[in-house]
Design a protein around this motif. Structure first.
Motif, PDB file in Angstrom:
ATOM      1  N   VAL A 229       0.950  -1.239  -0.054  1.00  0.00           N
ATOM      2  CA  VAL A 229      -0.123   0.211   0.137  1.00  0.00           C
ATOM      3  C   VAL A 229       0.856   1.190  -0.146  1.00  0.00           C
ATOM      4  CG1 VAL A 229      -1.509   1.104   1.208  1.00  0.00           C
ATOM      5  CG2 VAL A 229      -2.111  -1.099   0.484  1.00  0.00           C
ATOM      6  N   ARG A 230       2.082   1.397   0.658  1.00  0.00           N
ATOM      7  CA  ARG A 230       3.287   2.756   0.619  1.00  0.00           C
ATOM      8  C   ARG A 230       3.577   2.260  -0.222  1.00  0.00           C
ATOM      9  NH1 ARG A 230       5.576   1.186   4.981  1.00  0.00           N
ATOM     10  NH2 ARG A 230       3.867   1.558   6.711  1.00  0.00           N
ATOM     11  N   LYS A 233       1.196   3.794  -3.245  1.00  0.00           N
ATOM     12  CA  LYS A 233       0.795   5.613  -2.430  1.00  0.00           C
ATOM     13  C   LYS A 233       1.049   6.710  -3.767  1.00  0.00           C
ATOM     14  CE  LYS A 233      -1.560   5.242   1.874  1.00  0.00           C
ATOM     15  NZ  LYS A 233      -2.194   5.258   2.498  1.00  0.00           N
ATOM     16  N   VAL A 234       2.824   6.356  -3.333  1.00  0.00           N
ATOM     17  CA  VAL A 234       3.643   7.208  -3.552  1.00  0.00           C
ATOM     18  C   VAL A 234       4.444   6.639  -5.276  1.00  0.00           C
ATOM     19  CG1 VAL A 234       4.953   7.643  -1.937  1.00  0.00           C
ATOM     20  CG2 VAL A 234       6.103   5.630  -3.232  1.00  0.00           C
ATOM     21  N   THR A 235       4.143   5.713  -5.709  1.00  0.00           N
ATOM     22  CA  THR A 235       4.155   5.367  -6.952  1.00  0.00           C
ATOM     23  C   THR A 235       3.374   6.434  -8.713  1.00  0.00           C
ATOM     24  OG1 THR A 235       4.062   3.113  -6.920  1.00  0.00           O
ATOM     25  CG2 THR A 235       3.594   3.672  -9.489  1.00  0.00           C
TER      26      THR A 235
END
Length: 451
Positions: A229-230, A233-235
């Motif tokens: 998930v982390r 989110k930044v992708t």
């Protein structure tokens, strides 16, 4: 026994080596890649006709485009996150499994990305050219993208754990193979598709070497939901940035394939070979200074600005000197490397040499934007650069061919530099690069007007 020892050390060695030593290893890796690129293109230019070199240029242009995209621009983020977790592990004795799970999650995530990019590259091969040689070669070479995403995780992990020497070793071994076999295939008269197949095989060998050294810490086929998930989110921001950056680099080649001739594509391909050393070395330089920029940013905004100005000044001065020397040396260098047929490519090379100056500035400033959580500005600059390159290129390429493509590339990088430097000057106290940049631009403009 050696691999077992390396496995034990892989996650326990601290990042205690000097930045200079890491930079030397990364420069060595870049140098090997540069030698490979130049040698293969020299052989192609001297042993195959111009039309075939043009087809090869289109195939490699598509590969370069998706090669940059398949890692989704996540390598800087991966370096930061793995380094942070390693620091927590060393300082607070937190569970080592958190590092393993994050690296495993990133590996699975980018493996999927590589598969998707391979499919898209193969499809693009059918769109940009009606030559079956180009289409088949693009399909074959697209397979090299599947391991490339995971290799990006391997390199990020190595950088985080101060194992840049490992990157240098793998890069050296890979590029030796990627030079010897293609050169033999070119000499023996094999088709471009066979040469592309050799590139795929060598990428797989590089992945095997990393797997042997890092063991299941790197290639554990599992992931933690929180880590996934982390990463998700930044992708979008990082991925969009690298997509636009890759398109910007290859837009000129694609426009030449669509709007001009294979001969003009070959001319631009030959001239753009000299940008590859700059790209590789600047990527190495940016990777090495990135942790230092982050540390300076945490301590003081003004301190970070002054440090970033200094770090940006070095490549700016060197690139200005290289661009200034281009009108005097470009024709002779092209003839020496590629033969008499490519002496008239000098004008294209001179324009691309000018574009190196803003490009080097953007490479360093972009790392400062990431450190200040302003990566959205880098995304905006790359998007504007793509629009500028395609718009201007569509107007110039049909009439001026390779020279028009190079001009569009130059304008694109200048626009990006203005956006990123302008924003960071206001965002970060102490960042003052305008005087050096304007002096550099004035000197180069005057020189190229004279010659």
């Amino acid at each position: 026994m050696i691999a077992s020892t390396a496995n034990k050390e892989f996650l326990t060695r601290g990042a205690s080596s000097a930045v200079g030593r890491n930079l030397l290893w990364m420069v060595w890796s870049g140098g090997i890649s540069i030698a490979n690129s130049i040698l293969v293109w020299v052989f192609m230019a001297r042993m195959r006709d111009v039309e075939e070199l043009g087809r090869f240029t289109i195939v490699m242009g598509l590969y370069t485009l998706f090669f940059g995209v398949c890692s989704l621009g996540l390598v800087p983020y991966l370096v930061s996150e793995i380094s942070r977790r390693n620091e927590q592990f060393k300082t607070f004795q937190k569970n080592e499994q958190t590092i393993v799970e994050f690296v495993g999650s990133a590996s699975v995530f980018l493996l999927i990305s590589g598969i998707v990019c391979a499919f898209l590259m193969a499809a693009c091969g059918f769109l940009v050219s009606d030559s079956w040689t180009v289409r088949v070669s693009t399909l074959v070479l697209s397979l090299a993208l599947i391991p490339t995403g995971v290799l990006g995780v391997a390199e990020a992990t190595a950088i985080s754990f101060d194992r840049t020497r490992l990157i240098a070793f793998v890069s050296t071994f890979e590029n030796v193979l990627r030079t010897v076999f293609p050169l033999w295939l070119i000499y023996s008269g094999f088709d471009i598709s066979v040469i592309c197949a050799s590139f795929v095989a060598v990428r797989i060998v590089a992945l095997i070497i990393y797997a042997r050294v890092a063991g299941n810490r790197l290639f554990k086929a599992s992931f933690a939901v929180d880590d996934l998930v982390r990463i998700l989110k930044v992708t979008p921001t990082f991925a969009a940035t690298i997509v636009f950056a890759s398109i910007n680099w290859q837009a000129a080649v694609i426009l030449l394939g669509l709007l001009s001739t294979e001969i003009e594509s070959a001319k631009f391909g030959v001239a753009s070979r000299f940008l590859i050393p700059v790209t590789i070395l600047m990527a190495s330089y940016a990777n090495v200074i990135q942790p230092m920029i982050a540390k300076k940013t945490l301590k003081s905004n003004e301190n970070a600005g002054s440090f970033l100005s200094k770090m940006a000044g070095y490549p700016l001065i060197l690139s200005t000197l290289a661009a200034a020397a281009s009108p005097f040396l470009s024709r002779q260098v092209l003839i020496v490397f590629f033969g008499e047929n490519y002496g008239d490519v000098a004008a294209t090379l001179d324009i691309l040499a000018l574009s190196v100056v803003p490009f080097c500035l953007v490479m360093v400033v972009a790392r400062g934007l990431v450190a200040t959580n302003s990566q959205h500005i880098d995304l905006l600059a790359n998007a504007l650069g793509v629009v500028a390159c395609i718009t201007l290129g569509a107007m110039l390429v049909p009439k001026y061919g390779a020279i028009g493509a190079a001009t569009a590339q130059l304008f694109s990088f200048l626009l990006m530099a203005l956006v990123e430097v302008g924003y960071l000057t206001r965002k970060t106290v102490g960042f003052q690069i305008w005087r050096t940049a304007f002096l550099s631009l004035a000197c180069l403009s005057l020189l190229h007007i004279i010659f």
